[in-house]
Design a protein around this motif. Structure first.
Motif, mmCIF file in Angstrom:
data_model
loop_
_atom_site.group_PDB
_atom_site.id
_atom_site.type_symbol
_atom_site.label_atom_id
_atom_site.label_comp_id
_atom_site.label_asym_id
_atom_site.label_seq_id
_atom_site.Cartn_x
_atom_site.Cartn_y
_atom_site.Cartn_z
ATOM 1 N N ALA A 178 -1.856 -1.410 -6.974
ATOM 2 C CA ALA A 178 -3.118 -1.276 -6.216
ATOM 3 C C ALA A 178 -3.971 -2.804 -6.680
ATOM 4 N N ALA A 217 1.458 2.133 -10.381
ATOM 5 C CA ALA A 217 0.820 2.346 -9.200
ATOM 6 C C ALA A 217 -0.650 1.555 -9.201
ATOM 7 N N LEU A 272 2.202 6.556 -7.099
ATOM 8 C CA LEU A 272 1.065 6.930 -7.819
ATOM 9 C C LEU A 272 1.255 8.282 -8.827
ATOM 10 N N PHE A 282 0.985 4.180 -3.125
ATOM 11 C CA PHE A 282 0.844 5.621 -2.866
ATOM 12 C C PHE A 282 2.005 6.349 -3.231
ATOM 13 N N VAL A 283 3.347 5.906 -3.131
ATOM 14 C CA VAL A 283 4.647 6.695 -3.448
ATOM 15 C C VAL A 283 4.540 6.632 -5.016
ATOM 16 N N ALA A 324 0.777 -1.301 -0.063
ATOM 17 C CA ALA A 324 0.131 -0.064 -0.052
ATOM 18 C C ALA A 324 0.965 1.247 0.048
ATOM 19 N N THR A 325 2.001 1.354 0.963
ATOM 20 C CA THR A 325 2.744 2.341 0.755
ATOM 21 C C THR A 325 3.431 2.483 -0.402
#
Length: 227
Positions: free
Chosen positions: A194, A190, A183, A180-181, A176-177
Motif C-alpha cells: 500500500a 500488504a 491483506l 487487497f489480495v 492495488a489488487t
C-alpha cells in the motif's frame, strides 16, 4: 481476471450518456474567468501565475510569428493536464488513454504547423527534408527517411501520451489488487504494498503533468521549424 484490468480503459456510459463527454467538458470549468474584483482569490492567482510562467517558457525559443499560438498552446496544456489529473480520481474515466482522442489532437495540430511552414516559407520547410552537404548518392535515401520521420511525428505524439498514461493506470490497478489480495494473508507485505501504491500514485500525478507539458512542448518545437 486479466481482462478486467483493461476494463478501466473502456469508455463507460451512464443512462446512455457517454462519460467521455462529461470528462471532456469538466476541465473547462477549471479555467480562470475574469473577475470584477480588485484582487483574485488564491486559486485564480496560482492559476494565472502558472499560465504566465508556462507561456513565457514555451514561447521563449519561438520567433515572433509563433507567438500567435500562445493561447492555443496554453489552453491545450491546461486541458490535457486537467484530463490526466481527473482520471486519477475514483469512479472517473481518463479520455487521454484512448489513442483515437490523442491522435485527434495530434494530427490536426501537427498538420497545422506543416501547413504554416509550407505557406509562409516553403523553401525553408522543404529544406528540412535534405540536410546541407549531403553526398549525391544519399540524397534520395535521406529524403525518404526525413519524409517518413515527418509523418511519424503525430503518431509519436499520440502514442507517447497514450502509452504513458495506460501503463501508469494499469500498474496502479495491479498493485492495488495485490494489496487487497495480500491483506488477509500477509498484512505486513500488504502494508508495504500500500505504501508503494501511494508513492506510485504520486509518481502518476507527476507523469500526468509532465506528459501534458511534453505534448505541447513537442508541438511548439514542430512549430519553431516552420515559422
Amino acid at each position: 481476471m486479466a481482462l478486467n484490468f483493461f476494463d478501466q480503459f473502456a469508455s463507460p456510459s451512464l443512462l446512455g450518456v457517454p462519460l467521455i463527454a462529461l470528462a471532456l467538458t469538466l476541465p473547462w470549468i477549471m479555467f480562470p474567468t475574469p473577475s470584477v474584483r480588485w484582487l483574485n482569490n488564491r486559486f485564480l492567482t496560482l492559476q494565472n501565475w502558472f499560465i504566465n510562467r508556462f507561456t513565457q517558457q514555451l514561447l521563449l525559443p519561438l520567433n515572433p510569428g509563433g507567438h500567435k499560438w500562445a493561447l492555443l498552446f496554453t489552453s491545450l496544456m491546461i486541458f490535457l493536464m486537467s484530463l490526466n489529473m481527473l482520471g486519477l480520481l475514483p469512479y472517473t474515466f481518463t479520455p487521454t488513454t484512448q489513442l483515437s482522442l490523442n491522435m485527434g489532437l495530434a494530427v490536426p495540430l501537427w498538420l497545422a504547423t506543416v501547413i504554416v511552414g509550407m505557406r509562409n516559407q516553403p523553401t525553408h520547410a522543404l529544406g528540412h527534408l535534405l540536410p546541407e552537404g549531403t553526398p549525391t548518392l544519399l540524397i534520395p535515401v535521406l529524403i525518404i527517411i526525413e519524409t517518413i520521420s515527418l509523418f511519424i511525428r503525430p503518431l509519436a505524439l499520440g502514442v507517447r501520451l497514450t502509452a504513458n498514461l495506460t501503463a501508469g493506470h494499469l500498474l496502479i490497478q495491479l498493485i492495488a489488487t495485490a494489496a487487497f489480495v495480500l491483506l488477509p494473508l500477509m498484512p505486513t507485505v500488504a502494508i508495504l504494498t500500500a505504501i508503494l501504491l501511494f508513492l506510485l500514485t504520486l509518481l502518476e500525478v507527476a507523469v500526468a503533468m509532465i506528459q501534458a507539458y511534453v505534448f505541447v512542448l513537442l508541438l511548439s518545437l514542430y512549430l519553431q521549424e516552420n515559422v
